[in-house]
Write a protein that holds these residues in place. Structure first.
Motif, PDB file in Angstrom:
ATOM      1  N   ALA A   8      13.175   5.755  83.002  1.00 50.17           N
ATOM      2  CA  ALA A   8      12.847   6.039  81.589  1.00 50.17           C
ATOM      3  C   ALA A   8      11.700   7.041  81.463  1.00 50.17           C
ATOM      4  CB  ALA A   8      12.470   4.742  80.881  1.00 50.17           C
ATOM      5  N   ASP A   9      11.914   8.004  80.575  1.00 53.29           N
ATOM      6  CA  ASP A   9      10.856   8.941  80.207  1.00 53.29           C
ATOM      7  C   ASP A   9      11.074   9.234  78.719  1.00 53.29           C
ATOM      8  OD1 ASP A   9       8.715  10.541  80.357  1.00 53.29           O
ATOM      9  OD2 ASP A   9       9.577  12.010  81.735  1.00 53.29           O
ATOM     10  N   PHE A  10      10.044   9.693  78.039  1.00 49.45           N
ATOM     11  CA  PHE A  10      10.134   9.740  76.579  1.00 49.45           C
ATOM     12  C   PHE A  10       9.833  11.104  75.986  1.00 49.45           C
ATOM     13  CE2 PHE A  10       9.354   5.307  77.627  1.00 49.45           C
ATOM     14  CZ  PHE A  10      10.234   4.660  76.792  1.00 49.45           C
ATOM     15  N   HIS A  11      10.428  11.320  74.811  1.00 48.36           N
ATOM     16  CA  HIS A  11      10.017  12.397  73.929  1.00 48.36           C
ATOM     17  C   HIS A  11       9.216  11.779  72.804  1.00 48.36           C
ATOM     18  CE1 HIS A  11      12.296  15.719  75.511  1.00 48.36           C
ATOM     19  NE2 HIS A  11      13.410  15.003  75.512  1.00 48.36           N
ATOM     20  N   ARG A  12       8.115  12.415  72.456  1.00 47.00           N
ATOM     21  CA  ARG A  12       7.365  11.982  71.288  1.00 47.00           C
ATOM     22  C   ARG A  12       7.995  12.692  70.082  1.00 47.00           C
ATOM     23  NH1 ARG A  12       1.984  12.282  68.769  1.00 47.00           N
ATOM     24  NH2 ARG A  12       2.601  11.193  66.863  1.00 47.00           N
ATOM     25  N   LEU A  13       8.226  11.979  68.990  1.00 47.56           N
ATOM     26  CA  LEU A  13       8.887  12.577  67.828  1.00 47.56           C
ATOM     27  C   LEU A  13       7.867  13.070  66.794  1.00 47.56           C
ATOM     28  CD1 LEU A  13      11.790  10.032  67.106  1.00 47.56           C
ATOM     29  CD2 LEU A  13      11.713  11.904  68.744  1.00 47.56           C
ATOM     30  N   SER A  14       8.123  14.237  66.278  1.00 47.73           N
ATOM     31  CA  SER A  14       7.338  14.702  65.128  1.00 47.73           C
ATOM     32  C   SER A  14       7.928  14.038  63.882  1.00 47.73           C
ATOM     33  CB  SER A  14       7.463  16.217  65.001  1.00 47.73           C
ATOM     34  OG  SER A  14       8.821  16.526  64.706  1.00 47.73           O
ATOM     35  N   ARG A  50      11.797   8.534  71.620  1.00 46.75           N
ATOM     36  CA  ARG A  50      13.181   8.342  72.046  1.00 46.75           C
ATOM     37  C   ARG A  50      13.219   8.619  73.544  1.00 46.75           C
ATOM     38  NH1 ARG A  50      15.658   5.065  68.688  1.00 46.75           N
ATOM     39  NH2 ARG A  50      13.463   4.576  68.422  1.00 46.75           N
ATOM     40  N   LEU A  51      14.184   8.001  74.209  1.00 48.59           N
ATOM     41  CA  LEU A  51      14.315   8.197  75.657  1.00 48.59           C
ATOM     42  C   LEU A  51      14.914   9.565  75.959  1.00 48.59           C
ATOM     43  CD1 LEU A  51      15.791   4.687  76.372  1.00 48.59           C
ATOM     44  CD2 LEU A  51      13.737   5.574  77.512  1.00 48.59           C
ATOM     45  N   LYS A  52      14.483  10.155  77.076  1.00 52.47           N
ATOM     46  CA  LYS A  52      15.103  11.409  77.507  1.00 52.47           C
ATOM     47  C   LYS A  52      16.465  11.095  78.126  1.00 52.47           C
ATOM     48  CE  LYS A  52      10.955  14.037  78.560  1.00 52.47           C
ATOM     49  NZ  LYS A  52      10.151  14.689  79.599  1.00 52.47           N
ATOM     50  N   ALA A  93      11.799  12.651  63.508  1.00 49.64           N
ATOM     51  CA  ALA A  93      12.181  11.293  63.120  1.00 49.64           C
ATOM     52  C   ALA A  93      13.180  11.350  61.965  1.00 49.64           C
ATOM     53  CB  ALA A  93      10.941  10.503  62.722  1.00 49.64           C
ATOM     54  N   GLU A  94      12.950  12.289  61.039  1.00 54.09           N
ATOM     55  CA  GLU A  94      13.851  12.435  59.900  1.00 54.09           C
ATOM     56  C   GLU A  94      15.223  12.912  60.377  1.00 54.09           C
ATOM     57  OE1 GLU A  94      12.024  14.612  56.660  1.00 54.09           O
ATOM     58  OE2 GLU A  94      14.033  14.926  55.816  1.00 54.09           O
ATOM     59  N   GLU A  95      15.205  13.838  61.325  1.00 54.98           N
ATOM     60  CA  GLU A  95      16.458  14.370  61.868  1.00 54.98           C
ATOM     61  C   GLU A  95      17.274  13.278  62.566  1.00 54.98           C
ATOM     62  OE1 GLU A  95      17.045  18.239  64.583  1.00 54.98           O
ATOM     63  OE2 GLU A  95      16.322  16.511  65.705  1.00 54.98           O
ATOM     64  N   SER A  96      16.560  12.305  63.158  1.00 55.21           N
ATOM     65  CA  SER A  96      17.257  11.260  63.922  1.00 55.21           C
ATOM     66  C   SER A  96      18.100  10.369  63.022  1.00 55.21           C
ATOM     67  CB  SER A  96      16.245  10.386  64.668  1.00 55.21           C
ATOM     68  OG  SER A  96      15.463  11.180  65.516  1.00 55.21           O
ATOM     69  N   HIS A  97      17.622  10.130  61.821  1.00 58.65           N
ATOM     70  CA  HIS A  97      18.395   9.289  60.891  1.00 58.65           C
ATOM     71  C   HIS A  97      19.446  10.151  60.191  1.00 58.65           C
ATOM     72  CE1 HIS A  97      16.322   5.428  60.958  1.00 58.65           C
ATOM     73  NE2 HIS A  97      15.226   6.104  61.238  1.00 58.65           N
ATOM     74  N   TYR A 113       8.169   2.209  68.116  1.00 58.41           N
ATOM     75  CA  TYR A 113       9.581   2.590  68.290  1.00 58.41           C
ATOM     76  C   TYR A 113       9.964   3.875  67.555  1.00 58.41           C
ATOM     77  CZ  TYR A 113       9.982  -1.996  70.380  1.00 58.41           C
ATOM     78  OH  TYR A 113       9.813  -3.073  71.204  1.00 58.41           O
ATOM     79  N   ALA A 114       9.534   3.999  66.307  1.00 58.60           N
ATOM     80  CA  ALA A 114       9.970   5.157  65.522  1.00 58.60           C
ATOM     81  C   ALA A 114       9.357   6.457  66.042  1.00 58.60           C
ATOM     82  CB  ALA A 114       9.605   4.947  64.056  1.00 58.60           C
TER      83      ALA A 114
END
Ligand code: XMP
Length: 512
Positions: free
Chosen positions: A477-483, A29-31, A487-491, A25-26
């Protein structure tokens, strides 16, 4: 449900696989996309198993600190489903199923009756043993005619527990003719101020009873009751877990006889000869009851369960908040990849997939469903609520509730079912090999509040993706892989949080 067509996200996961990576999950994120779906209009209906629908795709885990009858009732009232755990004696687990099933009974066609010669003490003992949550009983003669009614006050004001029902009961209770409908019965109860209304035929035989609180809930529940996840007879839906050990077929039989909607064959590793044999046996013996089987985390394993007749497949080996399996046994596929691979393997089977474990935030639910799940199962999110069976604990002035893995030392020492789930079923074995931990989660009040936030998170996610229902979420559904930076920016960042939000607890990120 599972259409065979390739989905948008397939290319994303294929690229990840080429790199030898698996994601959770972490990591994703969905596009977002062009959206004509406003969150309020997003339809959340889905399925837990072939014949068990959900109004919200959220299921509570069969764990001894999460789901007993109170949790199952609330989950079903909010449109989800609760799975009662196996760490209980079969009779108790079945009694909990009955409690959920009887919760919304408008008319009880086969009420639990007592005899004139039963003592008040004996009836109370039965009530305790069977887990009946009610206090009113029709008293019947051997030929089924109504002799009287025992009410809560009869029990309360009776100081001698050896007195017989015949001596304590109301002998001429208010009754209504057999076949009286709910509205008419409700009217009689209102007018006569009666909480309990037996129905009798012309010969005086008892044919059913109405209970005021149930009738009121069904008739006046309004918008709230349209949310309930109910079966064809209007009873709340409920599931129950079973294991693969000795005696589990007898447990399944008892649960099926109480009208459980779905049996969950719950093992830490569902892809074994023993689990597959049990699944086939369950399908043969109880064709009318759905069986969801698990847990697995690879496509091939999911397919084997489907081929063995599963009505639903549960995916998740090691993602749970209390799990240590991945660490101590060195196995397991990260959850989002596990869900996607299983979904791909199940295309064409028409059976739903449940993503079990690892849900930390509301936003993980649209991700799980986007990856291919039809529902999610959670433990940690519910363990801190009033309806969870765990104890409240006060630490430095803050209230927590205890939560533990079914493979933790404490759970395995206490319950055979836990030992069997982790294939450590030798009683008296001196040293167990735990695959879970015991701990605390913050107290969160009523589970209803948590469920509203989780369902809203899913609606919001669907609104951003532009999916009007779960099928469309699967397809779009399609996804972005997080660097790591992403991930830090998301929180939340660069602020000191001063107020806990109902859908964002810092403990999930940082621990208690
Ligand atoms: P969450 O993250 O919702 O996960 O708390 C709940 C799920 O975790 C699984 N479970 C375990 N897995 N060791 C494990 O490896 C354990 O002791 C354990 N206990 C529960 C289970 O699938 C549950 O639904």
């Amino acid at each position: 449900m599972r259409r065979a067509a390739a989905r948008r996200k397939d290319a994303f996961f294929a690229k990840i696989e080429v790199q030898g990576l698996a994601l959770t999950y972490a990591d994703v994120r969905l596009k977002t996309g062009y959206s004509e779906t406003s969150p309020a209009d997003a339809a959340l209906e889905s399925k837990f198993s072939r014949r068990v629908p959900l109004k919200i795709p959220i299921v509570s885990a069969p764990m001894d600190r999460v789901t007993e009858y109170k949790m199952a009732i609330e989950l079903a009232k909010h449109g989800g489903l609760g799975i009662i755990h196996t760490g209980l004696l079969p009779e108790k687990q079945a009694a909990f199923v009955t409690r959920v099933k009887l919760y919304l009974n408008a008319v009880i066609e086969k009420p639990i009756c007592v005899k004139e010669g039963d003592s008040i003490g004996d009836i109370e003992k039965m009530r305790e043993e069977q887990g009946w949550g009610f206090h009113s009983f029709p008293v019947v003669k051997d030929d089924g005619t109504l002799a009287g009614v025992l009410s809560g006050s009869d029990f309360e004001f009776c100081t001698d527990r050896s007195r017989k029902a015949a001596a304590v009961m109301t002998r001429t209770p208010v009754t209504a003719p057999a076949g009286t409908n709910l509205k008419a019965a409700f009217g009689i109860m209102l007018k006569r101020k009666k909480k309990f209304l037996p129905l009798v035929d012309k010969k005086g035989k008892l044919t059913g009873v109405y209970v005021f609180s149930d009738a009121k809930r069904v008739l006046l529940g309004g918008e709230e009751s349209s949310r309930y996840n109910v079966d064809k007879e209007g009873h709340l839906r409920v599931g129950a877990a079973i294991g693969v050990g000795e005696g589990e077929l007898a447990r399944a039989e008892l649960l099926a006889s109480r009208g459980v909607d779905v049996l969950v064959l719950d093992t830490a590793h569902g892809d074994t000869p023993r689990a597959l044999k049990m699944l086939k046996e369950l399908k043969k013996r109880f064709p009318k009851t759905d069986v969801v089987a698990g847990n697995v985390s690879e496509g091939e394993s999911a397919k084997r369960l489907a081929d063995a007749g599963a009505d639903g497949v549960k995916v998740g080996q090691g993602p749970g908040s209390i799990c240590t399996t991945r660490i101590v046994a060195g196995i397991g596929c990260p959850q989002v990849t596990a869900v996607h691979n299983s979904e791909k393997a199940l295309r064409g089977y028409g059976i739903p997939l449940c993503a079990d474990g690892g849900i930390r935030y509301a936003g993980d639910i649209p991700v799980a469903l986007g990856a291919g799940a039809d529902s999610v199962m959670a433990g940690m999110l519910f363990a801190g609520t009033d309806e969870a069976p765990g104890e409240k604990v006060l630490v430095n002035g803050i209230t927590y509730k205890d939560y533990r893995g079914m493979g933790s030392l404490g759970a395995m020492q206490q319950s055979r079912a836990s030992r069997e789930r982790y294939r450590q079923a030798r009683p008296g074995k001196a040293s167990y090999f735990p695959e879970g931990v015991e701990g605390l989660v913050p107290y969160r009040g009523a589970v209803g509040g948590v469920l509203l936030q989780l369902a809203e998170g899913l609606r919001r996610g669907m609104g951003y993706v532009g999916a009007k229902d779960i099928d469309e979420l699967h397809a779009k559904a399609d996804f972005h892989r997080l660097s790591e930076g992403a991930a830090e920016e998301s929180h939340p960042h660069d602020v000191t949080i001063t107020h806990e939000m109902p859908n964002y607890g810092t403990f999930q990120k940082e621990g208690i």
